[in-house]
Design a protein around this motif. Structure first.
Motif, PDB file in Angstrom:
ATOM      1  N   ASN A  36       0.914  -1.377   0.065  1.00 32.79           N
ATOM      2  CA  ASN A  36       0.030  -0.233  -0.011  1.00 32.79           C
ATOM      3  C   ASN A  36       0.775   1.320   0.017  1.00 32.79           C
ATOM      4  OD1 ASN A  36      -1.661  -2.189   1.798  1.00 32.79           O
ATOM      5  ND2 ASN A  36      -2.879  -0.924   0.388  1.00 32.79           N
ATOM      6  N   GLY A  45      -2.644   4.850  -0.259  1.00 33.66           N
ATOM      7  CA  GLY A  45      -3.257   3.730   0.343  1.00 33.66           C
ATOM      8  C   GLY A  45      -3.409   2.879  -0.881  1.00 33.66           C
ATOM      9  N   VAL A 102      -3.069   0.374  -3.883  1.00 36.01           N
ATOM     10  CA  VAL A 102      -1.887  -0.559  -4.056  1.00 36.01           C
ATOM     11  C   VAL A 102      -0.938  -0.519  -5.295  1.00 36.01           C
ATOM     12  CG1 VAL A 102      -1.790  -3.449  -4.654  1.00 36.01           C
ATOM     13  CG2 VAL A 102      -3.734  -2.583  -3.153  1.00 36.01           C
ATOM     14  N   SER A 154      -6.739  -6.456  -2.058  1.00 38.82           N
ATOM     15  CA  SER A 154      -5.645  -5.739  -1.050  1.00 38.82           C
ATOM     16  C   SER A 154      -4.381  -6.429  -1.474  1.00 38.82           C
ATOM     17  CB  SER A 154      -6.079  -6.205   0.274  1.00 38.82           C
ATOM     18  OG  SER A 154      -5.885  -7.485   0.423  1.00 38.82           O
TER      19      SER A 154
END
Length: 73
Positions: free
Chosen positions: A13, A18, A20, A38
């Protein structure tokens, strides 16, 4: 020659946004991705541990010459 225990690439991240991003071993900076999952899930799919991903993030931001980045994680 020291064996590197870091993967060729991983996902992290971005510390500011934040999002990816992809980090490649030995390269400064990162590559944007269009990941819908994520970073943790992406790394699990390529067998990268969270410790390895953290070391890779440090390397891409602070330099790869740190010998601590090549310890067995």
């Amino acid at each position: 020659m020291t064996k590197s225990y870091l993967p060729d690439y991983c996902f992290v991240n971005h510390p500011m946004t934040g999002e990816v991003v992809k980090v490649e071993k030995g390269k400064v900076g990162y590559y944007e991705t269009d990941c819908n999952t994520s970073a943790k899930e992406m790394n699990a799919s390529i067998n990268v541990t969270s410790q390895q991903a953290e070391a890779m993030l440090t390397g891409c931001l602070c330099g790869w010459e740190n010998p601590d980045l090549n310890i067995k994680l």
